[in-house]
Structure formats: C-alpha cells, structure tokens
Design a protein around this motif. Structure first.
Motif, mmCIF file in Angstrom:
data_model
loop_
_atom_site.group_PDB
_atom_site.id
_atom_site.type_symbol
_atom_site.label_atom_id
_atom_site.label_comp_id
_atom_site.label_asym_id
_atom_site.label_seq_id
_atom_site.Cartn_x
_atom_site.Cartn_y
_atom_site.Cartn_z
ATOM 1 N N VAL A 23 0.768 -1.343 0.115
ATOM 2 C CA VAL A 23 -0.016 -0.121 -0.074
ATOM 3 C C VAL A 23 0.807 1.285 0.058
ATOM 4 C CG1 VAL A 23 -1.885 -1.228 1.261
ATOM 5 C CG2 VAL A 23 -0.186 0.215 2.580
ATOM 6 N N ASP A 24 0.238 2.370 -0.535
ATOM 7 C CA ASP A 24 0.893 3.701 -0.479
ATOM 8 C C ASP A 24 0.713 4.483 0.755
ATOM 9 O OD1 ASP A 24 -1.399 4.693 -1.216
ATOM 10 O OD2 ASP A 24 -0.654 5.115 -3.237
ATOM 11 N N GLU A 25 1.156 5.693 0.713
ATOM 12 C CA GLU A 25 0.799 6.471 1.896
ATOM 13 C C GLU A 25 -0.572 6.849 2.004
ATOM 14 O OE1 GLU A 25 3.034 6.932 -0.405
ATOM 15 O OE2 GLU A 25 4.973 7.140 0.550
ATOM 16 N N ILE A 54 -1.381 -1.038 -4.221
ATOM 17 C CA ILE A 54 -0.564 -0.742 -5.397
ATOM 18 C C ILE A 54 0.065 -1.988 -6.135
ATOM 19 C CG2 ILE A 54 0.202 1.545 -4.830
ATOM 20 C CD1 ILE A 54 2.779 0.761 -3.856
ATOM 21 N N GLY A 55 -0.316 -3.056 -5.402
ATOM 22 C CA GLY A 55 -0.036 -4.762 -5.845
ATOM 23 C C GLY A 55 0.557 -5.405 -4.965
ATOM 24 N N LEU A 83 3.139 -0.999 4.144
ATOM 25 C CA LEU A 83 3.413 0.351 3.580
ATOM 26 C C LEU A 83 4.759 0.608 3.114
ATOM 27 C CD1 LEU A 83 2.525 3.279 3.431
ATOM 28 C CD2 LEU A 83 3.700 3.613 5.718
ATOM 29 N N VAL A 84 4.822 0.800 1.724
ATOM 30 C CA VAL A 84 6.269 0.904 1.148
ATOM 31 C C VAL A 84 6.990 2.086 1.540
ATOM 32 C CG1 VAL A 84 5.228 -0.416 -0.939
ATOM 33 C CG2 VAL A 84 5.226 2.062 -1.016
ATOM 34 N N GLY A 85 8.398 2.067 1.404
ATOM 35 C CA GLY A 85 9.070 3.299 1.587
ATOM 36 C C GLY A 85 9.600 3.461 3.119
ATOM 37 N N GLY A 86 9.931 2.101 3.573
ATOM 38 C CA GLY A 86 10.515 1.770 4.927
ATOM 39 C C GLY A 86 12.010 2.392 5.151
#
Length: 250
Positions: free
Chosen positions: A120-122, A127-128, A198-201
């Motif tokens: 998932v995005d922010e 998102i996939g 959540l992506v972007g860690g």
C-alpha cells in the motif's frame, strides 16, 4: 484445544501520520485472544497522543529511548507472553478484521504460519503484490533467493523466537526469520493475504546498506559459494521481473 494467544508487537517512533492505521487494524480484529504490545521510541510528534486514545485496548505500552529498530523489537519480544509473535510495524496493517482468526484456523498449530502481503502507498491505496510470492512450503532455506515472506506476514511460535541480532541495523529481520525457521519443525501457508505493507521503509531509504547486510546474512546461513550462485539467480529474476512489470516499490 485451547485458542492460542497471538502477541502482536508494534514499534513506532514519530509516526503520527500512520500509527492509527496500524492500531485500528489490530484493535478491530474479530479474534479475541490477542496481546497487543507497543514499543515507542519516546515520540515527540503527537504519536503518543494517538496511542493513548486506544490505551484500553493495548496490553503493554513502553515509551522510552532505544538503540534502533531491532533493539525496540527485542524489548517487545521480551514482554510477549503469547503462543505466537507477530511484528507489525507502524504504518503496516493486518489485511482485514478476520486475519488473526484466519491465521489460527488455517495455521494448524504450525511452528511458523505465514501468508501473502499487499503493498500500500501513503494514501493506503493497494498498489500491488510483492515481487516474491510466498512459497508453498517454508523452511530455513526458503530465503536463499530473496525474502519471499514479508516480516509482517509471518507468525512465529514464541518458544522458537530468539532475540534479534543487533549487529544488523536494517536487515536483522531476515536473519531472525531464518534462525526461527531453523528452530521450527513445521510451517503452514494459509494461502491468503494476511498483511498490508506500507512501502518506503528505512531499508528502502538506505537501500545499499540494507543489501550489504542481507548479503552478509545469506552468506552466514548458506555459505559463500552457494550465496554467489543464489545472488546470480536473484539478479536474473529481478531483471526478468523489471522487463515484464517495471520497477517495483517494495
């Protein structure tokens, strides 16, 4: 057979934007035998105010300075009393309100229970899927071509869960899962989505250091020569995936 208790451990530091999503995903579970542990690194941005809103649903809350993400995880693990432990970091979520019930019903009491993860995005939009699909059978060799089970999607019996190795700053979770798998006699894939990641860690933000740590961890567990071969296969698979699907955000 008595219903197992699942200890869910959330670590957080100054994440006022995302912490409530994680809290609600745990608090709204239909399964009742959950021990919820939150380890906060002495947040100053309002995170603690949100946590306090749900204090009645939290079994253990510690807010103090720590020596990094895995030191905080070790604090949570030391406080856990459940049959299984799950690390669900701030920003990540259980897939739906029935996830823990599904884990218990389909997990068959295995030492390690796991499933699939949505990215998932922010804005919490899906998102996939992750590039790596969870294997049909999981053991300590399953990670040799990459981390094919997300940390937020793997439930480990507490009795086989050892502390995180603090020499690793970004990828100690990889080493932790492999060591747990070496201790496990059984594993079970529940064959459904169990987490939203959540992506972007931090490991993405410091990607080069994270990759180096993972290489060292794989070398320790699988040997130097086998690790060279495995990383060649990993590189080829990544190239093939990017040619087909483009660059992923995980």
């Amino acid at each position: 057979m008595t219903s197992p208790t699942i200890s869910i451990i959330t670590i957080v530091y100054n994440n006022v934007r995302d912490i409530e999503h994680t809290l609600l995903s745990v608090i709204n579970q239909t399964y009742s035998h959950i021990e919820y542990i939150i380890i906060d690194g002495a947040s100053t941005d309002g995170t603690l105010d949100i946590i306090q809103k749900y204090r009645g649903s939290i079994d253990v809350l510690i807010s103090e300075k720590d020596n990094g993400i895995y030191d905080a995880m070790n604090k949570g693990l030391a406080k856990a009393t459940g049959d299984y432990v799950l690390f669900l970091n701030s920003g990540d979520e259980l897939y739906d309100n029935h996830t823990i019930q599904t884990i218990v019903e389909k997990g068959k009491g295995a030492d390690i229970i796991y499933g699939e993860t949505k990215l998932v995005d922010e804005e919490r939009n899906i998102i996939g899927d992750r590039r790596h699909k969870a294997p049909a059978h999981f053991d300590w060799k399953s990670f040799q071509y990459g981390m094919n089970v997300c940390h937020q999607a793997i439930y480990v019996k507490r009795e086989i869960a050892e502390p995180y190795d603090l020499q690793y700053k970004l990828s100690a979770d990889v080493d932790w899962v492999i060591r747990a798998a070496k201790n496990a006699k059984t594993s079970q894939n529940v064959n459904c989505y169990v987490a939203r990641y959540l992506v972007g860690g931090l490991s993405q933000q410091r990607h080069k250091q994270s990759l180096k740590e993972r290489y060292d961890i794989f070398k320790k567990h699988y040997g130097t020569f086998q690790n060279w071969i495995n990383h060649g296969i990993i590189a080829l698979r990544l190239i093939k995936h990017r040619l087909t699907h483009g660059k992923t955000r995980e």
